[in-house]
Design a protein around this motif. Structure first.
Motif, PDB file in Angstrom:
ATOM      1  N   UNK A  34      43.924  42.696  34.260  1.00 48.92           N
ATOM      2  CA  UNK A  34      44.879  43.595  33.618  1.00 48.92           C
ATOM      3  C   UNK A  34      45.378  42.906  32.358  1.00 48.92           C
ATOM      4  N   UNK A  35      45.001  43.436  31.188  1.00 47.36           N
ATOM      5  CA  UNK A  35      45.363  42.839  29.905  1.00 47.36           C
ATOM      6  C   UNK A  35      46.379  43.750  29.237  1.00 47.36           C
ATOM      7  N   UNK A  36      47.570  43.217  29.025  1.00 47.15           N
ATOM      8  CA  UNK A  36      48.713  44.022  28.599  1.00 47.15           C
ATOM      9  C   UNK A  36      49.276  43.450  27.301  1.00 47.15           C
ATOM     10  N   UNK A  37      49.387  44.268  26.259  1.00 45.27           N
ATOM     11  CA  UNK A  37      49.906  43.764  24.986  1.00 45.27           C
ATOM     12  C   UNK A  37      50.764  44.805  24.291  1.00 45.27           C
ATOM     13  N   UNK A  38      51.811  44.314  23.628  1.00 44.28           N
ATOM     14  CA  UNK A  38      52.664  45.215  22.840  1.00 44.28           C
ATOM     15  C   UNK A  38      52.580  44.894  21.352  1.00 44.28           C
ATOM     16  N   UNK A  66      32.093  40.307  32.037  1.00 42.47           N
ATOM     17  CA  UNK A  66      31.525  41.533  32.591  1.00 42.47           C
ATOM     18  C   UNK A  66      30.082  41.327  33.040  1.00 42.47           C
ATOM     19  N   UNK A  67      29.324  40.553  32.284  1.00 46.50           N
ATOM     20  CA  UNK A  67      27.937  40.280  32.659  1.00 46.50           C
ATOM     21  C   UNK A  67      27.868  39.454  33.936  1.00 46.50           C
ATOM     22  N   UNK A  68      28.813  38.538  34.075  1.00 38.08           N
ATOM     23  CA  UNK A  68      28.832  37.648  35.238  1.00 38.08           C
ATOM     24  C   UNK A  68      29.204  38.391  36.524  1.00 38.08           C
ATOM     25  N   UNK A  69      30.230  39.244  36.447  1.00 37.55           N
ATOM     26  CA  UNK A  69      30.726  39.910  37.650  1.00 37.55           C
ATOM     27  C   UNK A  69      30.193  41.325  37.840  1.00 37.55           C
ATOM     28  N   UNK A  70      29.661  41.911  36.771  1.00 32.72           N
ATOM     29  CA  UNK A  70      29.057  43.236  36.892  1.00 32.72           C
ATOM     30  C   UNK A  70      30.040  44.307  37.317  1.00 32.72           C
ATOM     31  N   UNK A  71      29.546  45.253  38.120  1.00 31.17           N
ATOM     32  CA  UNK A  71      30.361  46.411  38.471  1.00 31.17           C
ATOM     33  C   UNK A  71      31.481  46.088  39.458  1.00 31.17           C
ATOM     34  N   UNK A  72      31.536  44.867  39.952  1.00 28.36           N
ATOM     35  CA  UNK A  72      32.662  44.499  40.827  1.00 28.36           C
ATOM     36  C   UNK A  72      33.942  44.248  40.022  1.00 28.36           C
ATOM     37  N   UNK A  73      33.811  44.118  38.702  1.00 26.96           N
ATOM     38  CA  UNK A  73      34.959  43.817  37.842  1.00 26.96           C
ATOM     39  C   UNK A  73      35.503  45.060  37.144  1.00 26.96           C
ATOM     40  N   UNK A  74      36.812  45.234  37.225  1.00 29.03           N
ATOM     41  CA  UNK A  74      37.520  46.268  36.467  1.00 29.03           C
ATOM     42  C   UNK A  74      38.335  45.584  35.386  1.00 29.03           C
ATOM     43  N   UNK A  75      38.129  45.984  34.136  1.00 27.83           N
ATOM     44  CA  UNK A  75      38.860  45.422  33.003  1.00 27.83           C
ATOM     45  C   UNK A  75      39.784  46.502  32.459  1.00 27.83           C
ATOM     46  N   UNK A  76      41.079  46.334  32.674  1.00 28.95           N
ATOM     47  CA  UNK A  76      42.066  47.323  32.236  1.00 28.95           C
ATOM     48  C   UNK A  76      42.817  46.797  31.023  1.00 28.95           C
ATOM     49  N   UNK A  77      42.641  47.461  29.895  1.00 22.49           N
ATOM     50  CA  UNK A  77      43.332  47.107  28.663  1.00 22.49           C
ATOM     51  C   UNK A  77      44.467  48.102  28.436  1.00 22.49           C
ATOM     52  N   UNK A  78      45.684  47.592  28.304  1.00 23.64           N
ATOM     53  CA  UNK A  78      46.835  48.472  28.142  1.00 23.64           C
ATOM     54  C   UNK A  78      47.602  48.092  26.885  1.00 23.64           C
TER      55      UNK A  78
END
Length: 201
Positions: A34-38, A66-78
């Motif tokens: 979870x990547x959160x920035x203002x 993402x290449x290392x973990x593939x579809x098991x990884x969710x990357x949420x940019x907020x």
């Protein structure tokens, strides 16, 4: 990572996230970042490179994860801001994650409790979907973008929020390598309702 001198440095935070994710063996677990920035990234100023080069480096870190973990990884940019904030680097990183095999998403939310909680709920939902999909051996959609979180402010009409007073705001100072008090920063979100702000201060 925010610094006391001002600025938002994305790269150190991304590199630390990758380092932490690679510490253990996750097996078939669904994992999320979870990547959160203002604010806008200021990595290019600190590194003495162009903004475009700093964005490229960010995408490389995300692609590597993402290449290392593939579809098991969710990357949420907020991105925390109003409609005038584009948060293009965050969108590009979400796309890079999806292109490399993970689930990337970008969401823009306002500085309110309701919007932020909706963004976190979306991340939890996406991670849960990933876990179910992995268990069933299927595949999921690669990219999601949302910018309508302000419309969800009344989505929890029956929930009574508990407010906790904020007595201090800390910010990282790399000169002394620790968090220090930042008395000039607001103790409540600037877009909060007056009632909410009075409860938090």
């Amino acid at each position: 990572m925010d610094e006391v001198m001002g600025g938002s440095n994305y790269l150190p935070a991304l590199q630390k996230a990758r380092e932490l994710l690679e510490l253990g063996s996750h097996g078939a677990c669904a994992i999320s970042m979870f990547f959160f920035s203002d604010g806008r990234s200021t990595d290019h100023k600190k590194l003495g490179i162009t903004a475009e080069e700093s964005y490229k480096r960010m995408n490389e870190v995300i692609t590597s994860m993402a290449s290392h973990f593939g579809e098991s990884l969710t990357v949420s940019m907020v991105g925390l801001g109003d409609v005038h904030d584009q948060f293009l680097p965050l969108k590009e990183m979400a796309n890079a994650a999806s292109a490399a095999g993970a689930k990337g998403s970008f969401e823009r939310c306002e500085k309110t409790v309701h919007s932020i909680s909706s963004a976190i709920s979306s991340m939890v939902t996406s991670t849960t979907e990933t876990r179910v999909t992995l268990q069933e051996g299927g595949r999921r959609n690669g990219y999601t973008e949302r910018s309508d979180l302000t419309s969800e402010k009344n989505s929890f009409p029956k929930r009574k929020w508990k407010y906790f007073k904020i007595f201090d705001h800390l910010i990282y100072d790399p000169r002394v390598r620790r968090f220090i008090s930042a008395p000039t920063l607001h103790l409540a979100a600037v877009h909060s309702s007056p009632e909410e702000a009075s409860q938090r201060m």
